[in-house]
Design an enzyme around this catalytic site. Structure first.
Site, PDB file in Angstrom:
ATOM      1  N   ASP A  44       1.084  -0.767   0.208  1.00  0.00           N
ATOM      2  CA  ASP A  44      -0.535  -0.176  -0.128  1.00  0.00           C
ATOM      3  C   ASP A  44       0.897   0.996  -0.318  1.00  0.00           C
ATOM      4  O   ASP A  44       1.682   1.144   0.827  1.00  0.00           O
ATOM      5  CB  ASP A  44      -1.203  -0.387   1.573  1.00  0.00           C
ATOM      6  CG  ASP A  44      -1.622   1.080   1.025  1.00  0.00           C
ATOM      7  OD1 ASP A  44      -3.042   1.042   0.603  1.00  0.00           O
ATOM      8  OD2 ASP A  44      -1.310   2.548   2.239  1.00  0.00           O
ATOM      9  N   TYR A  49       2.957   9.960   0.739  1.00  0.00           N
ATOM     10  CA  TYR A  49       3.924   9.359   1.669  1.00  0.00           C
ATOM     11  C   TYR A  49       5.722   9.963   1.607  1.00  0.00           C
ATOM     12  O   TYR A  49       6.229   9.299   1.850  1.00  0.00           O
ATOM     13  CB  TYR A  49       4.082   8.182   1.886  1.00  0.00           C
ATOM     14  CG  TYR A  49       2.597   7.352   2.456  1.00  0.00           C
ATOM     15  CD1 TYR A  49       2.539   8.134   2.699  1.00  0.00           C
ATOM     16  CD2 TYR A  49       1.860   6.116   1.753  1.00  0.00           C
ATOM     17  CE1 TYR A  49       0.181   7.806   2.876  1.00  0.00           C
ATOM     18  CE2 TYR A  49       0.872   5.359   2.348  1.00  0.00           C
ATOM     19  CZ  TYR A  49       0.362   6.544   2.995  1.00  0.00           C
ATOM     20  OH  TYR A  49      -1.503   5.689   3.432  1.00  0.00           O
ATOM     21  N   LYS A  78      -1.696   6.519  -4.277  1.00  0.00           N
ATOM     22  CA  LYS A  78      -3.478   7.186  -3.714  1.00  0.00           C
ATOM     23  C   LYS A  78      -2.843   8.932  -4.661  1.00  0.00           C
ATOM     24  O   LYS A  78      -1.705   9.279  -4.399  1.00  0.00           O
ATOM     25  CB  LYS A  78      -4.031   7.493  -2.173  1.00  0.00           C
ATOM     26  CG  LYS A  78      -3.361   5.949  -1.779  1.00  0.00           C
ATOM     27  CD  LYS A  78      -4.325   6.353  -0.277  1.00  0.00           C
ATOM     28  CE  LYS A  78      -3.999   4.935   0.452  1.00  0.00           C
ATOM     29  NZ  LYS A  78      -2.625   4.419   0.727  1.00  0.00           N
ATOM     30  N   HIS A 111      -7.310  10.191  -1.522  1.00  0.00           N
ATOM     31  CA  HIS A 111      -6.925  10.235  -0.685  1.00  0.00           C
ATOM     32  C   HIS A 111      -7.574  10.449   0.456  1.00  0.00           C
ATOM     33  O   HIS A 111      -8.061   9.786   1.205  1.00  0.00           O
ATOM     34  CB  HIS A 111      -5.237  10.747  -0.669  1.00  0.00           C
ATOM     35  CG  HIS A 111      -4.222   9.462   0.326  1.00  0.00           C
ATOM     36  ND1 HIS A 111      -3.186   9.901   0.089  1.00  0.00           N
ATOM     37  CD2 HIS A 111      -4.562   9.772   1.510  1.00  0.00           C
ATOM     38  CE1 HIS A 111      -2.778   9.218   1.339  1.00  0.00           C
ATOM     39  NE2 HIS A 111      -3.265   8.917   2.170  1.00  0.00           N
TER      40      HIS A 111
END
Ligand code: A2P
Length: 319
Positions: A44, A49, A78, A111
């Site tokens: 994931d 990130y 996302k 997201h």
């Protein structure tokens, strides 16, 4: 225990995935390789990130070494909030695909139901945002649908969407969201939202299943509960001779969700996958389902409490 979730077209998503939120550059490369070696087939990711390049390097290495092939693994990413305009979705996806060094994603999610201007990563003032009038979610969704039709993503869905926002999308398009990724654990069961998704065959993924104790300092208060230290969870873990983390991962699986525990530690990465084999008993589930204190670790105030934000908590969560 259920090893896969199945999409309407029969595609399967391994129910335990490696979470990569908070996995620092310098650590996530190794974590992904350890995970694939341990047997994980689901990773994931997300643009925000800020480690997708390194995840991509690890995936390339795994392909080159013959550890796995692209079709063996399930990769989620996302779309960040600053690419919500219909015409911006393709660019957001292109960056993620380039960083991950992939030709397609298995699953692509919006997201958050929050839009930012294209140059903003995190909002500091009201002028950093786009409102729903300026960037309607139905437009973002149209951009996602185009990518599904073009084959750059196999499945599309959302994350952090409440019933109201899901209903809005559901009614705006013939192509329905296939996944809602939400914070989920015994301190935040979200039964109503889970029931709504199940009724409509929207699959669920539980994020922060271990309570994300490593979340950024700005998102922690001294008196926040520590899920991994919960006395009931400890009692169940002791009974089955497993760890608290394994109880929490098995709990999500027992609720029919996929689950994405984050770890950058080799032993814990393996341990978390092994939680698939833990069968919780009815009395364990009663205890875990019965916790009256509900607590959200990722509360979205970093979007809603910025002065001048056009977004309210009611745009994010069931009130
Ligand atoms: P680490 O990466 O050092 O293993 P969440 O998935 O809810 O975001 O939680 C992630 C946090 O839980 C990280 O601090 C991670 O640390 C820790 N963690 C992951 N797996 C385990 C485990 N099996 N036992 C204890 N802590 C764990």
């Amino acid at each position: 225990m259920m090893n896969y979730l199945t999409f309407a077209n029969g595609d399967k998503m391994p129910s335990v995935g490696l979470g990569t939120w908070k996995s620092a550059p310098g650590e996530v490369y190794q974590a992904v390789l350890w995970a694939l070696e341990a047997g994980y087939r689901h990773i994931d990711c997300a643009a925000i990130y800020q480690n997708e390049k390194e995840v991509g390097e690890a995936l390339s290495k795994a392909f080159a070494d013959g550890l796995v092939s692209r079709d063996d693994i399930f990769v989620t990413s996302k779309l960040w909030n600053n690419a919500h305009l219909e015409g911006d979705v393709a660019g957001g996806l292109s960056r993620t695909l380039a960083d991950l060094q992939l030709a397609y994603l298995d699953l692509y999610l919006i997201h958050w139901p929050v839009a930012l201007k294209s140059h903003v990563l995190f909002p500091k003032e009201g002028s950093d945002y786009l409102s729903y009038q300026e960037a309607p979610l139905s437009g973002t969704w149209k951009g996602m649908v185009k990518e599904k039709h073009a084959g750059r993503v196999r499945h599309i869905g959302v994350s952090n969407f409440n019933i109201e926002k899901l209903t809005e999308l559901w009614e705006s398009s013939e192509v329905k969201p296939e996944m809602n990724q939400i914070e989920s654990h015994p301190y935040l069961r979200q039964d109503k939202l889970v029931g709504y998704c199940k009724q409509r065959n929207i699959l669920l993924t539980a994020y922060s299943p271990l309570g994300s104790a490593d979340r950024p300092k700005a998102r922690r208060k001294a008196d926040d509960p520590v899920l991994l230290e919960d006395a009931h969870v400890a009692e169940i873990a002791k009974k089955h001779d497993v760890s608290a983390a394994q109880v929490l991962i098995a709990y999500a699986l027992h609720r029919g969700m996929a689950v994405i525990p984050k770890s950058v530690n080799r032993e814990r990465i393996s341990q978390n996958l092994a939680a698939k084999d833990l069968l919780l008993e009815d009395e364990d589930l009663r205890l875990l389902n019965g916790m009256s204190d509900q607590f959200r670790f990722v509360d979205g105030t970093f979007f809603t409490e910025v002065p001048g934000s056009p977004y309210a908590q009611s745009d994010l969560w069931e009130q």
